[in-house]
Design a protein around this motif. Structure first.
Motif, PDB file in Angstrom:
ATOM      1  N   VAL A 258      23.715  -2.800  20.044  1.00  0.00           N
ATOM      2  CA  VAL A 258      22.854  -1.702  19.594  1.00  0.00           C
ATOM      3  C   VAL A 258      23.647  -0.768  18.684  1.00  0.00           C
ATOM      4  O   VAL A 258      23.186  -0.361  17.614  1.00  0.00           O
ATOM      5  CB  VAL A 258      22.269  -0.927  20.795  1.00  0.00           C
ATOM      6  N   VAL A 259      24.859  -0.443  19.106  1.00  0.00           N
ATOM      7  CA  VAL A 259      25.709   0.448  18.311  1.00  0.00           C
ATOM      8  C   VAL A 259      25.972  -0.145  16.930  1.00  0.00           C
ATOM      9  O   VAL A 259      25.761   0.502  15.895  1.00  0.00           O
ATOM     10  CB  VAL A 259      27.052   0.707  19.037  1.00  0.00           C
ATOM     11  N   GLU A 260      26.398  -1.411  16.909  1.00  0.00           N
ATOM     12  CA  GLU A 260      26.783  -2.038  15.641  1.00  0.00           C
ATOM     13  C   GLU A 260      25.580  -2.274  14.727  1.00  0.00           C
ATOM     14  O   GLU A 260      25.652  -2.057  13.515  1.00  0.00           O
ATOM     15  CB  GLU A 260      27.488  -3.375  15.914  1.00  0.00           C
ATOM     16  N   SER A 261      24.481  -2.772  15.294  1.00  0.00           N
ATOM     17  CA  SER A 261      23.336  -3.082  14.428  1.00  0.00           C
ATOM     18  C   SER A 261      22.713  -1.804  13.871  1.00  0.00           C
ATOM     19  O   SER A 261      22.285  -1.773  12.718  1.00  0.00           O
ATOM     20  CB  SER A 261      22.300  -3.910  15.186  1.00  0.00           C
ATOM     21  N   ARG A 272      20.765   9.358   9.209  1.00  0.00           N
ATOM     22  CA  ARG A 272      21.447   9.584  10.477  1.00  0.00           C
ATOM     23  C   ARG A 272      20.409   9.520  11.596  1.00  0.00           C
ATOM     24  O   ARG A 272      19.200   9.637  11.330  1.00  0.00           O
ATOM     25  CB  ARG A 272      22.132  10.948  10.457  1.00  0.00           C
ATOM     26  N   PRO A 273      20.872   9.382  12.841  1.00  0.00           N
ATOM     27  CA  PRO A 273      19.912   9.273  13.938  1.00  0.00           C
ATOM     28  C   PRO A 273      18.879  10.393  13.957  1.00  0.00           C
ATOM     29  O   PRO A 273      17.708  10.148  14.239  1.00  0.00           O
ATOM     30  CB  PRO A 273      20.810   9.303  15.184  1.00  0.00           C
ATOM     31  N   ASN A 274      19.293  11.614  13.629  1.00  0.00           N
ATOM     32  CA  ASN A 274      18.306  12.703  13.733  1.00  0.00           C
ATOM     33  C   ASN A 274      17.311  12.718  12.579  1.00  0.00           C
ATOM     34  O   ASN A 274      16.419  13.565  12.548  1.00  0.00           O
ATOM     35  CB  ASN A 274      18.975  14.066  13.950  1.00  0.00           C
ATOM     36  N   ASP A 275      17.438  11.774  11.647  1.00  0.00           N
ATOM     37  CA  ASP A 275      16.413  11.618  10.610  1.00  0.00           C
ATOM     38  C   ASP A 275      15.243  10.749  11.091  1.00  0.00           C
ATOM     39  O   ASP A 275      14.218  10.669  10.412  1.00  0.00           O
ATOM     40  CB  ASP A 275      17.019  10.947   9.363  1.00  0.00           C
ATOM     41  N   VAL A 276      15.415  10.105  12.236  1.00  0.00           N
ATOM     42  CA  VAL A 276      14.387   9.184  12.732  1.00  0.00           C
ATOM     43  C   VAL A 276      13.289   9.985  13.444  1.00  0.00           C
ATOM     44  O   VAL A 276      13.572  10.809  14.306  1.00  0.00           O
ATOM     45  CB  VAL A 276      15.003   8.144  13.689  1.00  0.00           C
ATOM     46  N   ASP A 277      12.037   9.705  13.072  1.00  0.00           N
ATOM     47  CA  ASP A 277      10.907  10.469  13.626  1.00  0.00           C
ATOM     48  C   ASP A 277      10.262   9.797  14.823  1.00  0.00           C
ATOM     49  O   ASP A 277       9.603  10.458  15.630  1.00  0.00           O
ATOM     50  CB  ASP A 277       9.832  10.670  12.549  1.00  0.00           C
ATOM     51  N   VAL A 278      10.361   8.478  14.923  1.00  0.00           N
ATOM     52  CA  VAL A 278       9.691   7.738  15.992  1.00  0.00           C
ATOM     53  C   VAL A 278      10.454   6.430  16.208  1.00  0.00           C
ATOM     54  O   VAL A 278      10.991   5.860  15.249  1.00  0.00           O
ATOM     55  CB  VAL A 278       8.201   7.480  15.631  1.00  0.00           C
ATOM     56  N   ALA A 279      10.524   5.972  17.460  1.00  0.00           N
ATOM     57  CA  ALA A 279      11.305   4.762  17.730  1.00  0.00           C
ATOM     58  C   ALA A 279      10.605   3.880  18.762  1.00  0.00           C
ATOM     59  O   ALA A 279      10.007   4.388  19.722  1.00  0.00           O
ATOM     60  CB  ALA A 279      12.706   5.128  18.228  1.00  0.00           C
ATOM     61  N   GLU A 280      10.682   2.576  18.528  1.00  0.00           N
ATOM     62  CA  GLU A 280      10.267   1.590  19.528  1.00  0.00           C
ATOM     63  C   GLU A 280      11.535   0.967  20.101  1.00  0.00           C
ATOM     64  O   GLU A 280      12.310   0.325  19.371  1.00  0.00           O
ATOM     65  CB  GLU A 280       9.398   0.506  18.882  1.00  0.00           C
ATOM     66  N   LEU A 281      11.752   1.178  21.392  1.00  0.00           N
ATOM     67  CA  LEU A 281      12.949   0.628  22.035  1.00  0.00           C
ATOM     68  C   LEU A 281      12.540  -0.492  22.990  1.00  0.00           C
ATOM     69  O   LEU A 281      11.398  -0.557  23.447  1.00  0.00           O
ATOM     70  CB  LEU A 281      13.705   1.738  22.775  1.00  0.00           C
ATOM     71  N   HIS A 282      13.502  -1.351  23.268  1.00  0.00           N
ATOM     72  CA  HIS A 282      13.244  -2.589  24.006  1.00  0.00           C
ATOM     73  C   HIS A 282      13.317  -2.313  25.516  1.00  0.00           C
ATOM     74  O   HIS A 282      14.326  -2.602  26.166  1.00  0.00           O
ATOM     75  CB  HIS A 282      14.292  -3.619  23.574  1.00  0.00           C
ATOM     76  N   GLN A 292      19.650   2.315  25.096  1.00  0.00           N
ATOM     77  CA  GLN A 292      19.418   2.264  23.646  1.00  0.00           C
ATOM     78  C   GLN A 292      19.326   3.667  23.056  1.00  0.00           C
ATOM     79  O   GLN A 292      19.819   3.911  21.943  1.00  0.00           O
ATOM     80  CB  GLN A 292      18.132   1.488  23.337  1.00  0.00           C
ATOM     81  N   PHE A 293      18.677   4.567  23.754  1.00  0.00           N
ATOM     82  CA  PHE A 293      18.540   5.940  23.258  1.00  0.00           C
ATOM     83  C   PHE A 293      19.918   6.533  22.953  1.00  0.00           C
ATOM     84  O   PHE A 293      20.121   7.199  21.935  1.00  0.00           O
ATOM     85  CB  PHE A 293      17.798   6.788  24.300  1.00  0.00           C
ATOM     86  N   GLU A 294      20.856   6.235  23.819  1.00  0.00           N
ATOM     87  CA  GLU A 294      22.228   6.732  23.619  1.00  0.00           C
ATOM     88  C   GLU A 294      22.952   5.939  22.521  1.00  0.00           C
ATOM     89  O   GLU A 294      23.597   6.516  21.647  1.00  0.00           O
ATOM     90  CB  GLU A 294      22.998   6.629  24.938  1.00  0.00           C
ATOM     91  N   ASP A 295      22.851   4.620  22.603  1.00  0.00           N
ATOM     92  CA  ASP A 295      23.630   3.793  21.676  1.00  0.00           C
ATOM     93  C   ASP A 295      23.100   3.865  20.247  1.00  0.00           C
ATOM     94  O   ASP A 295      23.808   3.523  19.291  1.00  0.00           O
ATOM     95  CB  ASP A 295      23.680   2.345  22.171  1.00  0.00           C
ATOM     96  N   LEU A 296      21.850   4.315  20.086  1.00  0.00           N
ATOM     97  CA  LEU A 296      21.301   4.549  18.747  1.00  0.00           C
ATOM     98  C   LEU A 296      21.693   5.925  18.213  1.00  0.00           C
ATOM     99  O   LEU A 296      21.398   6.252  17.062  1.00  0.00           O
ATOM    100  CB  LEU A 296      19.768   4.437  18.778  1.00  0.00           C
ATOM    101  N   GLU A 303      23.713  10.917  28.607  1.00  0.00           N
ATOM    102  CA  GLU A 303      22.706  11.980  28.575  1.00  0.00           C
ATOM    103  C   GLU A 303      21.323  11.487  28.144  1.00  0.00           C
ATOM    104  O   GLU A 303      20.411  12.290  27.952  1.00  0.00           O
ATOM    105  CB  GLU A 303      23.169  13.124  27.668  1.00  0.00           C
ATOM    106  N   GLY A 304      21.194  10.168  27.999  1.00  0.00           N
ATOM    107  CA  GLY A 304      19.897   9.629  27.600  1.00  0.00           C
ATOM    108  C   GLY A 304      18.804   9.983  28.585  1.00  0.00           C
ATOM    109  O   GLY A 304      17.660  10.236  28.207  1.00  0.00           O
TER     110      GLY A 304
END
Lengths: 384, 384
Positions: A258-261, A272-282, A292-296, A303-304
């Motif tokens: 997750v970190v690398e991809s 950057r991560p804080n530019d993301v408005d919405v996410a679909e996580l597995h 994933q919330f943390e590793d993204l 703290e996720g």
């Protein structure tokens, strides 16, 4: 070079379907072409994300069957398998086919037919992706999830209830998704009192076994403008692996893939991560949403879990997660899931998500294969 | 844009191997990295061409296992399946990964482990690629080959002996291939007197069931120069499908996928058929060598059989075909075969084919999935 655009998307009803894999793929593929207004003979490459049609149904060669069924011949076809992240891998293959100049119109269809097999049989197929030393000793993916959840809760002083709240949130989102397998709310007590599957995780911490299919249509941005006034672009995409044997990981609460991809995807998108408005996580297991919330990069390591407590990942939070209902309530037809994640992000950034709509110009999908063995991250942005 | 180079290649011993798919893939992958002098941590994408490790061995997730075994993590991985043309599809995926800029070093490893299963079991797995109406009624790939051979011989007044001579030629070539499954000459009488399998085809008209693996290393031409003074470039590549149901084809003696995929490859390479110096064709059945020879433009339709009679496809002919021994004597481990075809072409254009060496600057590999259901064509040229 032209950027790669997404100009159409579809997903079938997820759940228990009275249809074989061929039919599910054709249903989603045709709906996607219809959504974009693109005729089948315009398709140059056709990729199918599918883990195990041979094991589940005794039917292989499904990409060729799909080219036939959609009247897309002589479009080039192949099957892309990366176990439960086959859909994300298909998106990467489709992106590469367009970005390389090999294809000016690539249809990706992901799908799996599973529910005709017993849970034990389906688990047997899924567990075949683990290292032989693991499954032989009784380790399946749910058991990894239980062990990791215990480690996470202990290490970071997280309350068990926080995991349950992930299930509650994703079920609530699923109510507004007409394609979801489960469209019913569950309360926290129901989750916490459900049968133990792999301590500390209980039945409602797990996604179901599902039939379904989803599709996306990719082309160069110059071609996209011929078909649509508005479209999305794949502004970032990347993929990476972690160890095949989970016990070799230095920290099992970090998913290196997750970190690398996501690092690759952020760099490509110049975001950057804080530019993301919405996410679909597995969220195959509730614990995976935290990891994933943390590793993204949406929260520091450990703290996720506070995000769900603070409401950050709700639809009115600063980073809504799994507005589709996630794998938890939408269902998890292996090869379809990664495609359906990008479908949801496409709906969100295009403003077509109906009751699930959040304020989003930039969306991210993270698709995890195995127990983080292989991961793809895809970032979409709206263009008008 | 940089062209895509091939800077390393390997293949394992083909035949009956006392090793599982993981071990076979790792053996070829490591040998390929060694051949190119490239360390595993330089690999960015890693593709595995494999049709059915799940069905044959109950083991999926092999690309991730390979990244682990080669110490190539966190390289991105995926499995590419296009049934018996998975290897060619893998080459196309690897090409796209480099041409799109997603990877600057892509390792492709194709492999299959089959011989631990009975011929009936292996046939059952392979026949799962056909349309359900076909296999249910007893139609397997060998039976298609028999029907097509009969039609071809009748339509074009070709002698039965010409098919036998393909087997004789390819067995003779295989004697000089140290990796081939069968390294023994056979005479025409032996072929023509062997047991009937699917009339008019006999045992020696068919390739065997095989274990084995092969690998190729792709990178941009600018990177290739860092590792090698001499290398090959993929000057042309393409892929296409034909009907999933064979009886729907207007002319079963023409393989549309071969015509379309080679048209794409010739156009990209700016070459014509008579520019090709050496070719590896997919001789799963002897009749297929004639069909491809014609559909690639090396002879007019219906005259492919005259090439073997005139010696054109022998090592001293104007267009040597299957200098490796072909699938017929080298063996046919499904996912490896298309990769091993390109391996042979690479050896030939680099001048490294030993006793099999012919005079060749331009070589072509044609990899056929199913009974022409999906096809890839790859053209390599030497660069110094």
């Amino acid at each position: 070079m032209d950027r790669v655009a997404v100009i159409g998307a579809s997903m079938t009803q997820f759940g228990q379907r009275d249809a074989w894999i061929r039919e599910l793929l054709a249903e989603a593929g045709q709906a996607c072409l219809d959504d974009a207004g693109v005729p089948p003979d315009a398709v140059e490459h056709l990729y199918v994300s599918n883990m195990a049609s041979g094991e589940f149904e005794g039917q292989t060669g499904v990409p060729n069957a799909l080219a036939h069924d959609l009247a897309a011949m002589p479009a080039y076809t192949a099957r892309i398998d990366q176990t439960s992240s086959s859909g994300g891998a298909g998106a990467y293959a489709a992106w590469q086919s367009v970005a390389s100049g090999a294809s000016e119109m690539t249809l990706l269809v992901g799908g799996e037919k599973m529910t005709h097999r017993s849970t034990a049989e389906a688990t047997d197929v899924i567990a075949s992706l683990t290292h032989p030393v693991e499954y032989k000793h009784g380790v399946t993916l749910p058991s990894f999830a239980g062990l990791t959840a215990r480690l996470y809760l202990d290490t970071y002083d997280a309350p068990r209830e926080s995991l349950g709240k992930v299930a509650v949130k994703n079920h609530r989102n699923g109510v507004d998704n007409p394609h979801a397998q489960f469209r019913k709310e569950v309360d926290l007590d129901t989750v916490l009192d459900s049968p133990i599957v792999a301590d500390p995780l209980r039945l409602y911490d797990f996604c179901p076994i599902t039939d379904g299919s989803a599709a996306l249509l990719f082309c160069p941005e110059s071609v996209a403008r011929e078909y649509a006034d508005e479209y999305a672009v794949v502004s970032g995409i990347g993929g990476a692996t972690d160890t095949h044997v989970v016990h070799e990981r230095a920290d099992p609460t970090t998913m290196r893939g997750v970190v690398e991809s996501s690092d690759q995807a952020y760099e490509m998108a110049e975001l950057r991560p804080n530019d993301v408005d919405v996410a679909e996580l597995h969220d195959m297991f509730t614990i995976l949403e935290f990891l994933q919330f943390e590793d993204l990069g949406f929260a520091p390591k450990g703290e996720g879990w506070t995000a769900i407590e603070e409401g950050r990942t709700e639809r009115d939070g600063d980073i809504p997660v799994n507005t589709s209902g996630g794998l938890k309530s939408k269902g998890h037809p292996l090869g379809a899931s990664g495609v359906a994640q990008v479908y949801e992000i496409y709906q969100q950034v295009m403003g077509d998500a109906g009751k699930r709509q959040v304020d989003a110009d930039v969306g991210l999908a993270c698709n995890v294969g195995g127990f983080g063995n292989c991961v793809t991250t895809t970032i979409l942005e709206a263009e008008a």
